[in-house]
Scaffold this active site. Structure first.
Site, PDB file in Angstrom:
ATOM      1  N   LYS A 248       0.832  -1.196   0.000  1.00  0.00           N
ATOM      2  CA  LYS A 248       0.000   0.000   0.000  1.00  0.00           C
ATOM      3  C   LYS A 248       0.869   1.249   0.000  1.00  0.00           C
ATOM      4  CE  LYS A 248      -3.962  -1.673   2.724  1.00  0.00           C
ATOM      5  NZ  LYS A 248      -4.975  -1.505   1.669  1.00  0.00           N
ATOM      6  N   ASP A 259      -7.293  -2.922  10.725  1.00  0.00           N
ATOM      7  CA  ASP A 259      -7.783  -3.950   9.803  1.00  0.00           C
ATOM      8  C   ASP A 259      -8.210  -5.229  10.531  1.00  0.00           C
ATOM      9  OD1 ASP A 259      -8.505  -4.269   7.178  1.00  0.00           O
ATOM     10  OD2 ASP A 259      -6.632  -5.233   6.575  1.00  0.00           O
ATOM     11  N   ASP A 318      -2.930  -7.404  -1.678  1.00  0.00           N
ATOM     12  CA  ASP A 318      -3.648  -6.493  -0.786  1.00  0.00           C
ATOM     13  C   ASP A 318      -5.119  -6.883  -0.631  1.00  0.00           C
ATOM     14  OD1 ASP A 318      -3.976  -4.379   0.897  1.00  0.00           O
ATOM     15  OD2 ASP A 318      -3.897  -2.817  -0.639  1.00  0.00           O
ATOM     16  N   ARG A 322     -10.397 -11.254   2.029  1.00  0.00           N
ATOM     17  CA  ARG A 322     -11.317 -12.254   1.469  1.00  0.00           C
ATOM     18  C   ARG A 322     -10.684 -13.640   1.445  1.00  0.00           C
ATOM     19  NH1 ARG A 322     -12.112  -8.864  -3.870  1.00  0.00           N
ATOM     20  NH2 ARG A 322     -11.505  -7.269  -2.362  1.00  0.00           N
TER      21      ARG A 322
END
Ligand code: BES
Ligand code: MN
Ligand code: ZN
Length: 468
Positions: A248, A259, A318, A322
């Site tokens: 990032k 996060d 990144d 999921r």
């Protein structure tokens, strides 16, 4: 966790002592304003004057002859049952003791006391507040419920605010163990290379680059008698998201201590459920990793195995949330639950769609969606349904694997394509996914900048209606 994240007890159980005279507080909604004016003293009328319109969160402090606060007026806005003005109030009152002495009959005292308690939250692990918080006595409030919900939300916010140097995978495991211990729940933690042997290959692949001592983990808490309806809560536990090798940029990385917000949220919601002894069989599943960079990091182009057996091409390291949720949702489906809820700081696209205050949720179950919306309304804890639009499913297709984790740009709707990815792994029955921001980007009275609990009070209201 209490000891580690600092003392977070709040003044939610304030009861005036004999001889104390708390300052009276009057809460008024717009339609009651003119009736109130007729009875008010000339001083109050003068002070409140034309300026006091009972707008939501509007506060007037009426001084006595000694100049100290003698009475507080609080505006509730147009709807008498809406308690969120009490949250703003907590950020506006000076130190002292106050007592709610007038309110519209539609306002639940418990809601008012809870909103006030949520507004008092401060993160004090590294710097203590100098002034004592104001205390509000709310006659008729269910103190036990207020304490349970306020402490659960404070736990979530403390965990989110704690930076990754003090809250890595091992410390989150510690917090989960402490929670399980508090409620006599079972806890199993699968860590490091054992994840491969026990069938969590995607959790391992995402988390294996972290430094020694910060190995990935799969945390599973179990509570409540077998045979009751199964409720599974799944939370994204990325303790820090560097983005992995597709690193990032600095602005995007700056807040990534949060996060693990999904993990913090499901621990807090689980605490509410256990404290209320809802008649469910509860499982809390937290895949816990650090998305780090090392020679051992997963690479763009790697194809990962998953617990479900689907292969996933990593188009972008990144899009790690999921991947770990895929294995956790497969685990959820093995438990044949009545209901599965997952919460995750999953996409920047969710924030672009709805901004930081309004978390989108996704489900194909219209009855569940209606129940979630009703709970959210009851708890003044807003969420917004977005569709699982199947037209975007092809954006997850790739040449060499069953699916990929970085959807094609043509589909654009990044929160939705992430939700469609999760749906491939979610249990067949009732399931909803919440893409939370878990953060107040800017301080406002009652909403300090930093970690925020979103959707879980509404979900708790929904769960009470469903199971209690
Ligand atoms: N944790 C981030 C999502 C995020 C970013 C949440 C900013 C809140 C604020 C997630 O792991 C991520 O990086 N998602 C990518 C996915 C993309 C690479 C497909 C995103 O949203 O950009
Ligand atoms: Mn990421
Ligand atoms: Zn992430």
């Amino acid at each position: 966790m209490r000891g580690e994240t600092g003392d977070m007890m709040m003044a939610v159980t304030y009861t005036p002592e004999a001889g104390e005279t708390p300052v009276p507080l009057i809460a008024l909604c717009e339609e009651d304003l003119s009736a109130w004016r007729e009875d008010a003293s000339p001083l109050e009328q003068g002070l409140a004057g034309a300026d006091f319109r009972a707008r939501p969160g509007q506060v007037v402090i009426v001084p006595g002859p000694d100049g100290k606060p003698a009475r507080i007026l609080l505006g509730l806005g147009a709807s008498p049952g809406e308690a969120s003005a009490f949250r703003t109030l907590a950020g506006r009152l000076p130190p002292g003791e106050f007592r709610l002495e007038g309110r519209p009959s539609g306002l639940e005292p418990t809601d008012a006391a809870l909103a006030f308690a949520l507004g008092l939250y401060r993160f004090e692990r590294y710097r203590r507040r100098e002034t004592a918080p104001p205390q509000l006595f709310v006659p008729g409030a269910d103190v036990a419920e207020v304490e349970s919900l306020a402490e659960a939300c404070a736990l979530a916010r403390d965990l989110i605010n704690t930076p990754a140097n003090d809250l890595g995978p091992a410390e989150l495991e510690g917090a989960a163990r402490e929670l399980a211990g508090r409620f006599g729940a079972g806890i199993e933690v699968i860590a490091g290379d054992e994840l491969l042997a026990k069938g969590y290959p995607a959790v391992h692949a995402v988390g294996r680059a972290a430094a020694p001592g910060r190995e990935p983990r799969m945390i599973e808490i179990t509570w409540g008698e077998a045979g009751r309806p199964g409720l599974v809560l799944v939370g994204k536990g990325v303790m820090f998201d560097t983005g992995g090798l597709d690193l990032k940029p600095s602005a995007g990385m700056r807040l990534m201590k949060k996060d693990m917000g999904g993990a913090a949220h499901v621990l807090a919601l689980g605490a509410m459920v256990m404290e209320a002894r809802l008649p469910v069989r509860l499982s809390i599943l937290v895949p816990t990793v650090e998305n780090a960079v090392s020679g051992d990091a997963m690479r763009p182009g790697d194809v990962l195995a998953t617990r479900k057996g689907l292969s996933v091409e990593v188009g972008n390291t990144d899009a790690e949330g999921r991947l770990i949720l895929a294995d956790a949702l497969t685990r959820a489906s093995e438990l044949s639950p009545d209901l599965t809820l997952d919460l995750a700081t999953l996409t920047g696209a969710a924030r672009v769609a709805l901004g930081p205050q309004l978390p989108p949720f996704f489900t194909d179950d219209d009855d569940l969606a209606a129940a979630i919306e009703a709970g959210a309304r009851k708890a003044s804890d807003p969420v917004w349904r977005l569709p699982l639009w199947k037209g975007y499913l092809p954006s997850l297709e790739t040449e060499i694997a069953d699916l990929k984790n970085d959807p094609d740009a043509w589909a654009q709707a990044g929160a939705m394509t992430a939700a469609l990815f999760l749906q491939k792994f979610a249990p067949a029955g009732a399931w909803a996914h919440f893409d939370i921001f878990a953060w107040n980007p800017r301080a406002q009275p009652g909403y300090p900048a930093g970690g925020e609990a979103q959707a879980i009070r509404g979900l708790f209201a929904m769960l009470k209606a469903r199971y209690a």
